[in-house]
Motif scaffolding. Structure first.
Motif, PDB file in Angstrom:
ATOM      1  N   ASN A  41      17.616 -64.044 -35.080  1.00  0.00           N
ATOM      2  CA  ASN A  41      18.198 -62.908 -34.365  1.00  0.00           C
ATOM      3  C   ASN A  41      18.987 -61.997 -35.319  1.00  0.00           C
ATOM      4  O   ASN A  41      20.028 -61.463 -34.975  1.00  0.00           O
ATOM      5  CB  ASN A  41      19.073 -63.363 -33.197  1.00  0.00           C
ATOM      6  CG  ASN A  41      19.258 -62.280 -32.163  1.00  0.00           C
ATOM      7  OD1 ASN A  41      18.396 -61.422 -31.995  1.00  0.00           O
ATOM      8  ND2 ASN A  41      20.387 -62.295 -31.480  1.00  0.00           N
ATOM      9  N   LEU A  42      18.463 -61.879 -36.539  1.00  0.00           N
ATOM     10  CA  LEU A  42      18.993 -60.953 -37.526  1.00  0.00           C
ATOM     11  C   LEU A  42      17.937 -59.868 -37.739  1.00  0.00           C
ATOM     12  O   LEU A  42      16.828 -59.978 -37.230  1.00  0.00           O
ATOM     13  CB  LEU A  42      19.274 -61.683 -38.845  1.00  0.00           C
ATOM     14  CG  LEU A  42      20.273 -62.833 -38.777  1.00  0.00           C
ATOM     15  CD1 LEU A  42      20.254 -63.646 -40.068  1.00  0.00           C
ATOM     16  CD2 LEU A  42      21.680 -62.307 -38.507  1.00  0.00           C
ATOM     17  N   THR A  43      18.255 -58.858 -38.503  1.00  0.00           N
ATOM     18  CA  THR A  43      17.255 -57.826 -38.781  1.00  0.00           C
ATOM     19  C   THR A  43      16.487 -58.168 -40.044  1.00  0.00           C
ATOM     20  O   THR A  43      16.994 -58.857 -40.937  1.00  0.00           O
ATOM     21  CB  THR A  43      17.902 -56.443 -38.954  1.00  0.00           C
ATOM     22  OG1 THR A  43      18.725 -56.456 -40.125  1.00  0.00           O
ATOM     23  CG2 THR A  43      18.728 -56.050 -37.729  1.00  0.00           C
ATOM     24  N   GLN A  44      15.278 -57.637 -40.141  1.00  0.00           N
ATOM     25  CA  GLN A  44      14.485 -57.823 -41.352  1.00  0.00           C
ATOM     26  C   GLN A  44      15.203 -57.175 -42.532  1.00  0.00           C
ATOM     27  O   GLN A  44      15.176 -57.700 -43.643  1.00  0.00           O
ATOM     28  CB  GLN A  44      13.085 -57.227 -41.160  1.00  0.00           C
ATOM     29  CG  GLN A  44      12.144 -57.450 -42.325  1.00  0.00           C
ATOM     30  CD  GLN A  44      12.263 -56.389 -43.402  1.00  0.00           C
ATOM     31  OE1 GLN A  44      12.560 -55.228 -43.124  1.00  0.00           O
ATOM     32  NE2 GLN A  44      12.035 -56.777 -44.639  1.00  0.00           N
ATOM     33  N   ALA A  45      15.867 -56.061 -42.295  1.00  0.00           N
ATOM     34  CA  ALA A  45      16.601 -55.379 -43.360  1.00  0.00           C
ATOM     35  C   ALA A  45      17.718 -56.267 -43.912  1.00  0.00           C
ATOM     36  O   ALA A  45      17.965 -56.288 -45.127  1.00  0.00           O
ATOM     37  CB  ALA A  45      17.175 -54.061 -42.857  1.00  0.00           C
ATOM     38  N   TYR A  46      18.371 -57.012 -43.040  1.00  0.00           N
ATOM     39  CA  TYR A  46      19.439 -57.907 -43.495  1.00  0.00           C
ATOM     40  C   TYR A  46      18.871 -59.081 -44.288  1.00  0.00           C
ATOM     41  O   TYR A  46      19.436 -59.470 -45.312  1.00  0.00           O
ATOM     42  CB  TYR A  46      20.274 -58.397 -42.310  1.00  0.00           C
ATOM     43  CG  TYR A  46      21.510 -59.154 -42.745  1.00  0.00           C
ATOM     44  CD1 TYR A  46      22.542 -58.513 -43.406  1.00  0.00           C
ATOM     45  CD2 TYR A  46      21.622 -60.516 -42.516  1.00  0.00           C
ATOM     46  CE1 TYR A  46      23.672 -59.204 -43.816  1.00  0.00           C
ATOM     47  CE2 TYR A  46      22.745 -61.215 -42.924  1.00  0.00           C
ATOM     48  CZ  TYR A  46      23.764 -60.558 -43.571  1.00  0.00           C
ATOM     49  OH  TYR A  46      24.883 -61.244 -43.993  1.00  0.00           O
ATOM     50  N   ILE A  47      17.744 -59.621 -43.843  1.00  0.00           N
ATOM     51  CA  ILE A  47      17.089 -60.697 -44.590  1.00  0.00           C
ATOM     52  C   ILE A  47      16.717 -60.179 -45.986  1.00  0.00           C
ATOM     53  O   ILE A  47      16.930 -60.862 -46.993  1.00  0.00           O
ATOM     54  CB  ILE A  47      15.829 -61.224 -43.854  1.00  0.00           C
ATOM     55  CG1 ILE A  47      16.192 -61.776 -42.463  1.00  0.00           C
ATOM     56  CG2 ILE A  47      15.092 -62.263 -44.698  1.00  0.00           C
ATOM     57  CD1 ILE A  47      17.126 -62.961 -42.465  1.00  0.00           C
ATOM     58  N   TYR A  48      16.195 -58.955 -46.051  1.00  0.00           N
ATOM     59  CA  TYR A  48      15.874 -58.331 -47.336  1.00  0.00           C
ATOM     60  C   TYR A  48      17.117 -58.273 -48.222  1.00  0.00           C
ATOM     61  O   TYR A  48      17.060 -58.605 -49.412  1.00  0.00           O
ATOM     62  CB  TYR A  48      15.304 -56.927 -47.112  1.00  0.00           C
ATOM     63  CG  TYR A  48      15.137 -56.149 -48.394  1.00  0.00           C
ATOM     64  CD1 TYR A  48      13.966 -56.252 -49.134  1.00  0.00           C
ATOM     65  CD2 TYR A  48      16.160 -55.331 -48.871  1.00  0.00           C
ATOM     66  CE1 TYR A  48      13.816 -55.556 -50.330  1.00  0.00           C
ATOM     67  CE2 TYR A  48      16.019 -54.635 -50.065  1.00  0.00           C
ATOM     68  CZ  TYR A  48      14.847 -54.747 -50.782  1.00  0.00           C
ATOM     69  OH  TYR A  48      14.706 -54.071 -51.969  1.00  0.00           O
TER      70      TYR A  48
END
Length: 78
Positions: A41-48
């Motif tokens: 439940n995080l954003t892909q941008a944050y994972i990046y």
């Protein structure tokens, strides 16, 4: 000043460890950043940002990521 530099270096190394471990675990499980984002439940941008040493995750975020991979927070940090 020495203590600050040492702490900055420790923080940099910690971000590097986390980034490498997340990439390794994603490769192990054959999942994309987007899939991990959905699982946590995080954003892909944050994972990046995590994988590129651009963010300092909270312990709450670290727990979400650990849970997604079935490992402990320590497994991700060290």
């Amino acid at each position: 000043m020495f203590i600050i530099n040492s702490m900055e270096e420790q923080e940099k190394q910690l971000r590097k460890n986390i980034a490498e471990k997340i990439r390794m675990l994603r490769a192990r499980d054959h999942i994309s950043q987007e899939c991990l984002a959905d699982k946590t439940n995080l954003t892909q941008a944050y994972i990046y940002k995590l994988e590129n040493e651009l963010a300092n995750p909270s312990i709450y975020v670290m727990q979400k990521i650990a849970n997604a991979f079935g490992v402990t927070v320590n497994d991700i940090i060290y």
